[in-house]
Design an enzyme around this catalytic site. Structure first.
Site, PDB file in Angstrom:
ATOM      1  N   LYS A   1       0.871  -1.172   0.000  1.00 32.21           N
ATOM      2  CA  LYS A   1       0.000   0.000   0.000  1.00 32.21           C
ATOM      3  C   LYS A   1       0.906   1.218   0.000  1.00 32.21           C
ATOM      4  CE  LYS A   1      -3.196   2.800   2.599  1.00 32.21           C
ATOM      5  NZ  LYS A   1      -3.718   3.134   3.935  1.00 32.21           N
TER       6      LYS A   1
ATOM      7  N   ALA B   1      -9.580   5.774   3.857  1.00 35.57           N
ATOM      8  CA  ALA B   1      -9.415   6.983   4.673  1.00 35.57           C
ATOM      9  C   ALA B   1     -10.693   7.805   4.781  1.00 35.57           C
ATOM     10  CB  ALA B   1      -8.297   7.887   4.151  1.00 35.57           C
ATOM     11  N   GLY B   2     -11.012   8.189   6.019  1.00 36.98           N
ATOM     12  CA  GLY B   2     -12.109   9.112   6.276  1.00 36.98           C
ATOM     13  C   GLY B   2     -13.426   8.479   6.654  1.00 36.98           C
TER      14      GLY B   2
ATOM     15  N   ASN C   1      -9.373   1.750   9.650  1.00 33.90           N
ATOM     16  CA  ASN C   1      -8.514   1.555  10.801  1.00 33.90           C
ATOM     17  C   ASN C   1      -9.071   2.305  12.010  1.00 33.90           C
ATOM     18  OD1 ASN C   1      -4.898   1.566  11.360  1.00 33.90           O
ATOM     19  ND2 ASN C   1      -6.558   1.186  12.764  1.00 33.90           N
ATOM     20  N   THR C   2      -8.981   3.636  11.980  1.00 37.91           N
ATOM     21  CA  THR C   2      -9.321   4.446  13.146  1.00 37.91           C
ATOM     22  C   THR C   2     -10.749   4.224  13.626  1.00 37.91           C
ATOM     23  OG1 THR C   2      -7.790   6.116  12.313  1.00 37.91           O
ATOM     24  CG2 THR C   2      -9.274   6.790  14.070  1.00 37.91           C
TER      25      THR C   2
END
Length: 257
Positions: free
Chosen positions: A96, A184-185, A206-207
């Protein structure tokens, strides 16, 4: 079934491995999500000294495919070197690719990204580039040899969800045969379902999972939302209408006087 660089993948959820409260919580989230691919930052884990080896062993025990990433790299040379180190550690050509261009938004440096992708493809890597939703940049990445694109929908870790649905929709329409993974996001399962309803092939998280009060339950919720969005897209959803349409036909209705 999703296919990435010729490899069939049974889950459309890719899961990051950073910021979990403990290795045990991470392992539980991975198992409950059903994911078959996890991302790992070589730079982050090797910085942990002796703990890095234990972390890598945990990932191997989970029996999932590792997608190493070049997180934290801000230059082409840094990203290329990190990718080569990751290939040695994990014995995989998958990478990645992140080349960060802005410290606050973590927006990709798209010029460096294309350059690094071209170098890595030339050295036998199968590149998953973290990019923006710009169609021209996407074209350049494909020209460089990438066979997968990973556009963001909002800044990394922001949990804001899709900020430009029109751009994401245009990318899907422009590249109908390219595997597209939103990266992302994403902050909520509903965000994941929304992008999957646009026809995207997978979501990388992830987050939103690691930062939840119950990461394993959240991982399962995302997995279900992603599958629901994918199924809805392929079932053929109704488009929006500018007026009400009765579900019960008027013709044939009984008349009482």
């Amino acid at each position: 079934m999703l296919e990435l660089y010729g490899t069939p993948v049974s889950s459309r959820l890719l899961l990051g491995t950073a910021r979990y409260p403990s290795p045990a919580v991470l392992a539980q989230a991975v198992r409950r999500s059903g994911t078959k691919i996890v991302t790992v930052s070589l730079r982050r884990e090797t910085a942990g000294g002796r703990n890095g080896g234990a972390f890598f062993e945990l990932i191997r025990e989970l029996g999932v495919r590792v997608l190493p990433n070049t997180a934290g790299c801000h230059s082409v040379s840094e990203a290329v070197l990190t990718a080569k180190m990751a290939r040695e550690v994990f014995s995989t050509n998958w990478i990645k690719l992140e080349v960060i261009g802005h410290h606050d938004t973590l927006q990709p440096d798209v010029f460096g990204l294309v350059e690094a992708a071209r170098i890595l493809v030339g050295e036998g890597f199968e590149v998953f580039p973290y990019t923006t939703d710009d169609l021209v940049v996407a074209e350049r990445l494909l020209d460089a040899g990438c066979e997968v694109l990973m556009p963001w929908c909002a800044p990394i870790g922001s949990a804001m969800g899709p900020q430009n649905l029109s751009a994401l929709r245009a990318m899907r329409a422009h590249f109908p045969d390219v595997p597209l993974i939103v990266d992302a996001g994403i902050g909520r399962p509903s965000h994941a379902a929304t992008v999957m309803e646009l026809g995207y092939d997978a979501v990388l998280l992830n987050t939103a999972v690691a930062g939840a009060a119950d990461p394993s339950a959240m991982a399962e919720a995302f997995a279900k939302a992603i599958e629901a969005g994918h199924a809805a897209c392929h079932a053929g959803m109704l488009g929006p209408r500018d007026m009400a349409v009765p579900s019960t036909p008027v013709i044939g209705k009984a008349v009482f006087s």
